[in-house]
Design an enzyme around this catalytic site. Structure first.
Site, PDB file in Angstrom:
ATOM      1  N   GLY A  45       0.845  -1.182   0.000  1.00  0.00           N
ATOM      2  CA  GLY A  45       0.000   0.000   0.000  1.00  0.00           C
ATOM      3  C   GLY A  45       0.884   1.236   0.000  1.00  0.00           C
ATOM      4  O   GLY A  45       2.034   1.190   0.437  1.00  0.00           O
ATOM      5  N   GLN A  50       2.758   9.975   1.500  1.00  0.00           N
ATOM      6  CA  GLN A  50       4.059   9.316   1.569  1.00  0.00           C
ATOM      7  C   GLN A  50       4.978   9.683   0.400  1.00  0.00           C
ATOM      8  O   GLN A  50       6.169   9.422   0.460  1.00  0.00           O
ATOM      9  CB  GLN A  50       3.895   7.795   1.614  1.00  0.00           C
ATOM     10  N   CYS A  98       5.998   0.118   7.542  1.00  0.00           N
ATOM     11  CA  CYS A  98       5.580   1.255   6.719  1.00  0.00           C
ATOM     12  C   CYS A  98       6.782   1.714   5.905  1.00  0.00           C
ATOM     13  O   CYS A  98       7.893   1.829   6.434  1.00  0.00           O
ATOM     14  CB  CYS A  98       5.081   2.383   7.626  1.00  0.00           C
ATOM     15  N   LEU A  99       6.557   2.006   4.638  1.00  0.00           N
ATOM     16  CA  LEU A  99       7.648   2.471   3.782  1.00  0.00           C
ATOM     17  C   LEU A  99       8.224   3.790   4.277  1.00  0.00           C
ATOM     18  O   LEU A  99       9.386   4.095   4.008  1.00  0.00           O
ATOM     19  CB  LEU A  99       7.168   2.595   2.335  1.00  0.00           C
ATOM     20  N   HIS A 140      -4.476   1.019   7.492  1.00  0.00           N
ATOM     21  CA  HIS A 140      -3.108   1.552   7.608  1.00  0.00           C
ATOM     22  C   HIS A 140      -2.911   2.724   6.645  1.00  0.00           C
ATOM     23  O   HIS A 140      -2.427   3.789   7.040  1.00  0.00           O
ATOM     24  CB  HIS A 140      -2.093   0.436   7.314  1.00  0.00           C
ATOM     25  N   GLU A 141      -3.297   2.544   5.391  1.00  0.00           N
ATOM     26  CA  GLU A 141      -3.116   3.606   4.398  1.00  0.00           C
ATOM     27  C   GLU A 141      -4.040   4.788   4.680  1.00  0.00           C
ATOM     28  O   GLU A 141      -3.649   5.941   4.526  1.00  0.00           O
ATOM     29  CB  GLU A 141      -3.325   3.077   2.977  1.00  0.00           C
ATOM     30  N   HIS A 144      -2.758   7.462   6.973  1.00  0.00           N
ATOM     31  CA  HIS A 144      -1.861   8.460   6.375  1.00  0.00           C
ATOM     32  C   HIS A 144      -2.623   9.713   5.926  1.00  0.00           C
ATOM     33  O   HIS A 144      -2.087  10.815   5.963  1.00  0.00           O
ATOM     34  CB  HIS A 144      -1.111   7.884   5.172  1.00  0.00           C
TER      35      HIS A 144
END
Length: 185
Positions: A45, A50, A98-99, A140-141, A144
């Protein structure tokens, strides 16, 4: 085009993102770039904040969990102007990463199901219900878009134990195999 992923400490990750309209400049190319960036970084994701855009959009590919949940075999979706309006079911623990926080993985409790309204890349409206891994990655996304990160869901003790890693990350002390960007306040 592969975009740089903004790292913990970058202000855009803590802003509440804005809704967009179909005439958002370069939207289709931006969506394509988000998919390419996510796959290059081995993610499942990726949210627009991000990659430095404070807009309410994220992409999800939950197909890596298709062996456990066969209905996810082709689960690849773009969510624009999303609104989770209900969370339900038992909370379950899952190790999230997480990236934007390379190298950090922690167990996070989240509800097992959600109901969400959104428009897709063609601005077609959807009102859907998800559970399991799809609900997990969407939540999760979605966080953000509200300026939240998965570490915000941890206990105060876990956050305290991670503090030195997180502070180090804001100073550029991290390793990632993908293109990154750290914007200091």
């Amino acid at each position: 085009m592969i975009l740089p992923i903004y790292i913990y400490g970058s202000p855009v990750l803590r802003k509440t993102a804005a809704n967009i309209t179909p005439d958002y400049p370069g939207l289709q190319q931006f969506i394509a770039d988000m998919w390419e960036t996510m796959y290059d970084a081995d993610g499942v994701g990726l949210a627009a904040p991000q990659v430095g855009k404070s807009i309410r959009m994220f992409v999800v590919d939950a197909s890596p969990w298709a062996e456990e949940e066969p209905e996810l075999a082709d689960f690849k979706k773009t969510f624009i102007n999303a609104e989770i309006y209900e969370r339900f079911g038992d909370e379950w623990r899952f190790s999230e990463g997480c990236l934007s926080l390379p190298g950090i993985h922690e167990d996070v409790m989240r509800p097992s199901g959600i109901k969400i309204r959104y428009v897709d890349e063609n601005f077609v409206e959807h009102d859907e219900e998800y559970s399991g891994y799809a609900a997990r990655v969407i939540q999760h996304e979605y966080d953000h878009l509200d300026g939240k990160l998965f570490v915000d869901h941890l206990s105060p003790l876990r956050r305290t134990l991670l503090k030195s890693k997180l502070v180090g990350m804001t100073k550029g002390n991290f390793k990632a195999h993908y293109k990154c960007k750290l914007v200091k306040k």
